[in-house]
Design an enzyme around this catalytic site. Sequence first.
Site, short mmCIF file in Angstrom:
data_model
loop_
_atom_site.label_atom_id
_atom_site.label_comp_id
_atom_site.label_asym_id
_atom_site.label_seq_id
_atom_site.Cartn_x
_atom_site.Cartn_y
_atom_site.Cartn_z
N PHE A 41 36.22 -2.22 -18.45
CA PHE A 41 35.97 -1.66 -17.13
C PHE A 41 35.07 -0.43 -17.28
O PHE A 41 35.33 0.43 -18.13
CB PHE A 41 37.31 -1.28 -16.51
CG PHE A 41 37.23 -0.93 -15.05
CD1 PHE A 41 37.03 -1.91 -14.10
CD2 PHE A 41 37.38 0.38 -14.64
CE1 PHE A 41 36.98 -1.59 -12.75
CE2 PHE A 41 37.33 0.71 -13.29
CZ PHE A 41 37.13 -0.27 -12.34
N ASP A 43 44.39 -0.56 -22.51
CA ASP A 43 44.45 -0.42 -21.06
C ASP A 43 45.10 -1.69 -20.49
O ASP A 43 44.63 -2.80 -20.73
CB ASP A 43 43.02 -0.25 -20.51
CG ASP A 43 43.01 0.02 -19.01
OD1 ASP A 43 43.89 -0.49 -18.32
OD2 ASP A 43 42.09 0.73 -18.55
N TYR A 99 48.97 0.26 -8.84
CA TYR A 99 48.59 -0.23 -7.50
C TYR A 99 48.08 -1.66 -7.52
O TYR A 99 47.83 -2.24 -6.48
CB TYR A 99 47.56 0.69 -6.83
CG TYR A 99 46.31 1.00 -7.62
CD1 TYR A 99 45.28 0.08 -7.70
CD2 TYR A 99 46.17 2.21 -8.28
CE1 TYR A 99 44.14 0.35 -8.44
CE2 TYR A 99 45.04 2.50 -9.02
CZ TYR A 99 44.02 1.57 -9.10
OH TYR A 99 42.90 1.84 -9.82
N LYS A 100 47.88 -2.24 -8.71
CA LYS A 100 47.42 -3.64 -8.79
C LYS A 100 48.65 -4.56 -8.70
O LYS A 100 49.26 -4.65 -7.64
CB LYS A 100 46.58 -3.84 -10.04
CG LYS A 100 45.25 -3.06 -9.94
CD LYS A 100 44.40 -3.05 -11.18
CE LYS A 100 43.11 -2.28 -10.93
NZ LYS A 100 42.47 -1.78 -12.13
N ARG A 137 36.35 -13.48 -7.31
CA ARG A 137 37.55 -13.24 -8.09
C ARG A 137 38.80 -13.49 -7.24
O ARG A 137 38.85 -13.04 -6.08
CB ARG A 137 37.50 -11.79 -8.57
CG ARG A 137 38.48 -11.41 -9.62
CD ARG A 137 38.15 -10.03 -10.15
NE ARG A 137 38.44 -8.99 -9.16
CZ ARG A 137 38.80 -7.74 -9.47
NH1 ARG A 137 38.90 -7.39 -10.74
NH2 ARG A 137 39.05 -6.85 -8.55
C1 LIG Z 1 41.49 -0.70 -12.03
C2 LIG Z 1 41.06 -0.17 -13.34
C3 LIG Z 1 40.85 1.19 -13.53
C4 LIG Z 1 40.94 2.14 -12.37
O1 LIG Z 1 41.09 3.46 -12.76
P1 LIG Z 1 41.49 4.56 -11.68
O2 LIG Z 1 41.25 5.83 -12.37
O3 LIG Z 1 42.95 4.32 -11.34
O4 LIG Z 1 40.64 4.36 -10.47
C5 LIG Z 1 40.53 1.64 -14.81
N1 LIG Z 1 40.42 0.77 -15.84
C6 LIG Z 1 40.61 -0.56 -15.68
C7 LIG Z 1 40.50 -1.48 -16.85
C8 LIG Z 1 40.91 -1.07 -14.42
O5 LIG Z 1 41.07 -2.37 -14.25
#
Ligand SMILES: *Cc1c(COP(=O)(O)O)cnc(C)c1O
Length: 397
Positions: free
Chosen positions: A113, A184, A209-210, A356
């Site tokens: 990400f 992560d 939140y996911k 997705r």
């Molecule tokens: C959703 C997601 C994030 C989001 O990070 P925030 O700081 O909570 O906005 C970070 N890394 C990955 C791999 C994600 O899927």
Amino acid sequence: MTDFAWTRDQFLLPDGVIYLDGNSLGPMPKAAPDRVARVLQPEWRDMLIGGWVKAGWHMMPETLGDRIAALIGAEPGHVVVGDTLSIKVYQALAAALALRPERRVILSDTGNFPSDLYMAEGLARTLGHGTRLVTVAPEDVAEALTDEVAVLMLTEVDYRTGRRHDVAALTARAHEVSALTVWDLAHSFGAVPVDLAAANVDFAAGCTYKYINAGPGAPAFIYVAPRHAEKADTALQGWQGHDAPFAFDPAYRPASKVARMRVGTPPVLQLAALDAALDVWDQVDIHDVRARSIALSERFIAGVEETCPQLRLASPRDPERRGSQVSFHFEHGYAAMQALIARGVVGDFRAPDIMRFGLTPLYIGEAEVDRAVEILAEIMKDRLWDNPDYKVKAIVT
Ligand SMILES: *Cc1c(COP(=O)(O)O)cnc(C)c1O
């Protein structure tokens, strides 16, 4: 056995909506509004500042951390909640790098990400002395693990394609070259079984939140393995991670173990929503979720491939190598997703051409999957995506 009729009844979803985006923002648990309202009143209204102690607000990052630990195979007392995932990744990475001071390379993959990669780059620049981020293709990670690598920083499940790394195998391989791991779990927690202690992971961070359904802006969590807990450096030396925050000592002294990864004042209203969301997970066996997620995903892929020749599977075909989402390439994917959303099927789009879909068994079943396929097939057959209204990009996709 998990009772999926019961879990479905724990969520409030708008009528007529087939929600295939719980991988991005989970729906609202029925218990959340009352739980959040209770923090407002009577707690905040009547207790005022006394709520930090009397209502347990101050300890929520740790009490909720323990509830999460139980779901991810972490030792109790080694998970803490707070801040956003980007920040927790930064802290984990900084702590891991500090444990390998003689090495300079952070290894990650090109599918990670962007925020994780941005955080790593920023941290490397701040540290200087040649610290650098190196990214390789996901399938080349094992080979790229050399004795130059300080930290292997990966996201288990690729946010775009759903491709899944083998956490235990790559962690073992990293340890062979004395590198540490930061995992992560954004698209793992609540989607696939996670067993951090068994996989011998060093550091991990994840999202609530996911798949966990704790609401927009719900805080992240961080895990520090017990063997590193008293040595882990806290790059973000906030007062709430101090050993005695209310001594207001000008000299920083880290709290014991993972509590040192707290930074500032916790978001109590969000934590209350997380508490309600975790009540559902207490009644769920993640292995049942996984089995059902695979069954639903296989059904969805088969249906789409049969009826929509324009779409090309972007996710691994082997369900063992996927998380709980399915993605397809389609040149007009953004417009097609808008057409779907206009017809009540909510997924999302990831540049450049990925449609997705999150398959979340807590509130999605065969009937929703079949209906989503039918609607998608109609959109493709009649080119319903070819509408100027569907081609205007929103600020959030
Ligand atoms: C959703 C997601 C994030 C989001 O990070 P925030 O700081 O909570 O906005 C970070 N890394 C990955 C791999 C994600 O899927």
